[in-house]
Each structure stands twice: as structure tokens, then as C-alpha cells.
Design a protein around this motif. Sequence first.
Motif, PDB file in Angstrom:
ATOM      1  N   ALA A   1      11.466  -0.129  -3.891  1.00  0.00           N
ATOM      2  CA  ALA A   1      10.712   1.130  -3.949  1.00  0.00           C
ATOM      3  C   ALA A   1      11.425   2.079  -4.906  1.00  0.00           C
ATOM      4  CB  ALA A   1      10.633   1.751  -2.558  1.00  0.00           C
ATOM      5  N   PRO A   2      10.699   3.073  -5.414  1.00  0.00           N
ATOM      6  CA  PRO A   2      11.316   4.033  -6.318  1.00  0.00           C
ATOM      7  C   PRO A   2      12.241   5.034  -5.622  1.00  0.00           C
ATOM      8  CG  PRO A   2       8.995   4.524  -6.043  1.00  0.00           C
ATOM      9  CD  PRO A   2       9.259   3.252  -5.314  1.00  0.00           C
ATOM     10  N   ASP A   3      12.189   5.077  -4.276  1.00  0.00           N
ATOM     11  CA  ASP A   3      13.054   5.976  -3.516  1.00  0.00           C
ATOM     12  C   ASP A   3      13.355   5.341  -2.141  1.00  0.00           C
ATOM     13  OD1 ASP A   3      10.971   6.841  -1.501  1.00  0.00           O
ATOM     14  OD2 ASP A   3      10.038   7.521  -3.372  1.00  0.00           O
ATOM     15  N   CYS A   4      14.414   5.804  -1.528  1.00  0.00           N
ATOM     16  CA  CYS A   4      14.842   5.277  -0.223  1.00  0.00           C
ATOM     17  C   CYS A   4      13.841   5.616   0.886  1.00  0.00           C
ATOM     18  CB  CYS A   4      16.203   5.828   0.155  1.00  0.00           C
ATOM     19  SG  CYS A   4      17.524   5.284  -0.926  1.00  0.00           S
ATOM     20  N   GLU A   5      13.210   6.778   0.786  1.00  0.00           N
ATOM     21  CA  GLU A   5      12.285   7.219   1.837  1.00  0.00           C
ATOM     22  C   GLU A   5      11.158   6.227   2.063  1.00  0.00           C
ATOM     23  OE1 GLU A   5      12.914   9.803   3.844  1.00  0.00           O
ATOM     24  OE2 GLU A   5      14.776   9.940   2.693  1.00  0.00           O
ATOM     25  N   THR A   6      10.664   5.619   1.016  1.00  0.00           N
ATOM     26  CA  THR A   6       9.564   4.667   1.148  1.00  0.00           C
ATOM     27  C   THR A   6       9.980   3.447   1.970  1.00  0.00           C
ATOM     28  OG1 THR A   6       8.695   5.373  -0.983  1.00  0.00           O
ATOM     29  CG2 THR A   6       7.929   3.244  -0.176  1.00  0.00           C
ATOM     30  N   LEU A   7      11.250   3.095   1.912  1.00  0.00           N
ATOM     31  CA  LEU A   7      11.751   1.916   2.623  1.00  0.00           C
ATOM     32  C   LEU A   7      12.047   2.171   4.097  1.00  0.00           C
ATOM     33  CD1 LEU A   7      14.120   0.561  -0.141  1.00  0.00           C
ATOM     34  CD2 LEU A   7      11.852  -0.317   0.479  1.00  0.00           C
ATOM     35  N   ARG A   8      12.117   3.426   4.488  1.00  0.00           N
ATOM     36  CA  ARG A   8      12.455   3.766   5.874  1.00  0.00           C
ATOM     37  C   ARG A   8      11.286   3.578   6.792  1.00  0.00           C
ATOM     38  NH1 ARG A   8      16.312   8.398   3.922  1.00  0.00           N
ATOM     39  NH2 ARG A   8      18.041   7.027   3.676  1.00  0.00           N
TER      40      ARG A   8
ATOM     41  N   SER B   1       0.800  -1.228   0.000  1.00  0.00           N
ATOM     42  CA  SER B   1       0.000   0.000   0.000  1.00  0.00           C
ATOM     43  C   SER B   1       0.834   1.279   0.000  1.00  0.00           C
ATOM     44  CB  SER B   1      -0.958   0.006   1.197  1.00  0.00           C
ATOM     45  OG  SER B   1      -0.224  -0.043   2.406  1.00  0.00           O
ATOM     46  N   ASP B   2       2.107   1.189   0.366  1.00  0.00           N
ATOM     47  CA  ASP B   2       2.954   2.390   0.402  1.00  0.00           C
ATOM     48  C   ASP B   2       3.617   2.704  -0.933  1.00  0.00           C
ATOM     49  OD1 ASP B   2       4.915   0.443   0.228  1.00  0.00           O
ATOM     50  OD2 ASP B   2       5.886   0.954   2.133  1.00  0.00           O
ATOM     51  N   GLY B   3       3.279   1.951  -1.988  1.00  0.00           N
ATOM     52  CA  GLY B   3       3.872   2.194  -3.303  1.00  0.00           C
ATOM     53  C   GLY B   3       5.100   1.355  -3.586  1.00  0.00           C
ATOM     54  N   SER B   4       5.494   0.541  -2.635  1.00  0.00           N
ATOM     55  CA  SER B   4       6.614  -0.367  -2.857  1.00  0.00           C
ATOM     56  C   SER B   4       6.065  -1.737  -3.249  1.00  0.00           C
ATOM     57  CB  SER B   4       7.484  -0.481  -1.593  1.00  0.00           C
ATOM     58  OG  SER B   4       6.777  -1.098  -0.538  1.00  0.00           O
ATOM     59  N   VAL B   5       6.964  -2.621  -3.611  1.00  0.00           N
ATOM     60  CA  VAL B   5       6.589  -4.001  -3.909  1.00  0.00           C
ATOM     61  C   VAL B   5       7.483  -4.923  -3.103  1.00  0.00           C
ATOM     62  CG1 VAL B   5       5.774  -3.446  -6.240  1.00  0.00           C
ATOM     63  CG2 VAL B   5       8.122  -4.252  -5.917  1.00  0.00           C
ATOM     64  N   GLU B   6       7.000  -6.127  -2.870  1.00  0.00           N
ATOM     65  CA  GLU B   6       7.773  -7.120  -2.134  1.00  0.00           C
ATOM     66  C   GLU B   6       7.821  -8.378  -2.989  1.00  0.00           C
ATOM     67  OE1 GLU B   6       7.796  -8.246   2.428  1.00  0.00           O
ATOM     68  OE2 GLU B   6       6.051  -9.107   1.402  1.00  0.00           O
ATOM     69  N   LEU B   7       9.026  -8.878  -3.202  1.00  0.00           N
ATOM     70  CA  LEU B   7       9.222 -10.096  -3.976  1.00  0.00           C
ATOM     71  C   LEU B   7       9.914 -11.135  -3.110  1.00  0.00           C
ATOM     72  CD1 LEU B   7      10.646  -8.622  -7.317  1.00  0.00           C
ATOM     73  CD2 LEU B   7       8.266  -9.198  -6.795  1.00  0.00           C
ATOM     74  N   THR B   8       9.564 -12.389  -3.319  1.00  0.00           N
ATOM     75  CA  THR B   8      10.315 -13.484  -2.719  1.00  0.00           C
ATOM     76  C   THR B   8      11.342 -13.890  -3.759  1.00  0.00           C
ATOM     77  OG1 THR B   8       8.414 -14.231  -1.445  1.00  0.00           O
ATOM     78  CG2 THR B   8      10.206 -15.799  -1.747  1.00  0.00           C
ATOM     79  N   LEU B   9      12.602 -13.696  -3.402  1.00  0.00           N
ATOM     80  CA  LEU B   9      13.682 -13.997  -4.331  1.00  0.00           C
ATOM     81  C   LEU B   9      14.259 -15.366  -4.015  1.00  0.00           C
ATOM     82  CD1 LEU B   9      15.417 -10.498  -4.409  1.00  0.00           C
ATOM     83  CD2 LEU B   9      13.550 -11.371  -5.835  1.00  0.00           C
ATOM     84  N   GLY B  10      14.595 -16.092  -5.051  1.00  0.00           N
ATOM     85  CA  GLY B  10      15.052 -17.466  -4.920  1.00  0.00           C
ATOM     86  C   GLY B  10      16.551 -17.583  -4.703  1.00  0.00           C
ATOM     87  N   PRO B  11      17.128 -18.664  -5.234  1.00  0.00           N
ATOM     88  CA  PRO B  11      18.535 -18.991  -5.005  1.00  0.00           C
ATOM     89  C   PRO B  11      19.474 -17.800  -5.142  1.00  0.00           C
ATOM     90  CG  PRO B  11      17.499 -20.722  -6.240  1.00  0.00           C
ATOM     91  CD  PRO B  11      16.477 -19.634  -6.103  1.00  0.00           C
ATOM     92  N   THR B  12      20.383 -17.785  -4.295  1.00  0.00           N
ATOM     93  CA  THR B  12      21.425 -16.816  -3.937  1.00  0.00           C
ATOM     94  C   THR B  12      20.921 -15.780  -2.958  1.00  0.00           C
ATOM     95  OG1 THR B  12      21.248 -15.215  -5.756  1.00  0.00           O
ATOM     96  CG2 THR B  12      22.686 -17.135  -6.113  1.00  0.00           C
ATOM     97  N   ILE B  13      19.639 -15.420  -3.000  1.00  0.00           N
ATOM     98  CA  ILE B  13      19.094 -14.440  -2.055  1.00  0.00           C
ATOM     99  C   ILE B  13      18.261 -15.144  -0.985  1.00  0.00           C
ATOM    100  CG2 ILE B  13      17.720 -12.359  -1.758  1.00  0.00           C
ATOM    101  CD1 ILE B  13      20.221 -11.892  -3.458  1.00  0.00           C
ATOM    102  N   HIS B  14      17.326 -15.964  -1.372  1.00  0.00           N
ATOM    103  CA  HIS B  14      16.446 -16.712  -0.458  1.00  0.00           C
ATOM    104  C   HIS B  14      15.839 -15.814   0.621  1.00  0.00           C
ATOM    105  CE1 HIS B  14      17.391 -20.613  -2.116  1.00  0.00           C
ATOM    106  NE2 HIS B  14      18.656 -20.335  -2.035  1.00  0.00           N
ATOM    107  N   ASP B  15      15.120 -14.774   0.194  1.00  0.00           N
ATOM    108  CA  ASP B  15      14.535 -13.850   1.161  1.00  0.00           C
ATOM    109  C   ASP B  15      13.428 -13.056   0.489  1.00  0.00           C
ATOM    110  OD1 ASP B  15      14.231 -12.602   3.605  1.00  0.00           O
ATOM    111  OD2 ASP B  15      16.100 -11.469   3.503  1.00  0.00           O
ATOM    112  N   ARG B  16      12.572 -12.454   1.316  1.00  0.00           N
ATOM    113  CA  ARG B  16      11.586 -11.494   0.812  1.00  0.00           C
ATOM    114  C   ARG B  16      12.264 -10.128   0.830  1.00  0.00           C
ATOM    115  NH1 ARG B  16       6.809 -13.274  -0.399  1.00  0.00           N
ATOM    116  NH2 ARG B  16       5.707 -11.316  -0.254  1.00  0.00           N
ATOM    117  N   VAL B  17      12.152  -9.418  -0.275  1.00  0.00           N
ATOM    118  CA  VAL B  17      12.844  -8.146  -0.435  1.00  0.00           C
ATOM    119  C   VAL B  17      11.852  -7.100  -0.921  1.00  0.00           C
ATOM    120  CG1 VAL B  17      14.680  -6.941  -1.682  1.00  0.00           C
ATOM    121  CG2 VAL B  17      15.027  -9.316  -0.953  1.00  0.00           C
ATOM    122  N   ARG B  18      11.895  -5.927  -0.287  1.00  0.00           N
ATOM    123  CA  ARG B  18      11.065  -4.795  -0.721  1.00  0.00           C
ATOM    124  C   ARG B  18      11.854  -3.942  -1.695  1.00  0.00           C
ATOM    125  NH1 ARG B  18       9.429  -1.265   3.868  1.00  0.00           N
ATOM    126  NH2 ARG B  18       8.421  -0.084   2.221  1.00  0.00           N
TER     127      ARG B  18
END
Length: 125
Positions: free
Chosen positions: A118-125, A99-116
Motif C-alpha cells: 500500500a502507499p501508506d501504513c494506514e491502509t494495511l491496518r 478495493s482499499d487501494g492496496s495490491v496483493e502479490l503472490t511472491l515466489g522463492p525466498t518469500i513464498h507468501d501473499r503480500v499486501r
Amino acid sequence: MHFDQRTQRALREVGLETNELRAASEAVVEAVEEDVTALEAFFDAHETVYSDMEMAHSSADYPEHTVEGLDLTTHADEMRGWLRFDSWGVYVEDGRVLSDGSVELTLGPTIHDRVRFAPDCETLR
């Protein structure tokens, strides 16, 4: 219908009929397809994105990524694909728009994590 036999049985036990199960299954498939469209549009709209991914070769709290593209496919309630950056890529196993304009992906091999992302750093803070 993509519900496994155990799930179908449980849903029937709480009162759903076959037609209702089929409708629910179709609604899930449609929702996944809508999410894929929105996720691909997000990465198409942004040449550069930031993430909360921990990267061994970066000291940034929110690393910057130059986007080449996101290519997703669906099968029933699953989405899978590939996220390509300028110099590397990663397998994608699932995702959603937040809802904040970011997206969350589940990344596979080498990362194995959910990662957000965003178009800017502020959204991730």
C-alpha cells in the motif's frame, strides 16, 4: 483456449458450448491483462510502498520499500514477473488490486507468501 480438458468437459456438461467456452477463456485472458496493467501502474505511481511482509531484518510492522519497478508478463490466465526494490527483488507469481487501494502479490522463492502493498501504513491496518 486455456481451460484444461477436464475443465472443458465439466463446463460442457453444465451446458456451455464451444463458442461460450472460447468467450469465457478470452474474458479470463483480458481480465489478467487488465490486472497486470493496474498492478504495474500502482508500483509506477509510488516511489515508496509499505507491506505486511514479515522480514527477518526489520522490526517494523509494515516495512517500507523503495520501488524500482514491477515487470509482469502473462500467458493465458497466468501472470509472472519480477518486483524490484532499491536493493533487492523478488519473483511474482500472481497478483490483484484490492478495493482499499492496496495490491496483493503472490511472491515466489525466498518469500513464498501473499503480500499486501500500500502507499501508506494506514491502509494495511
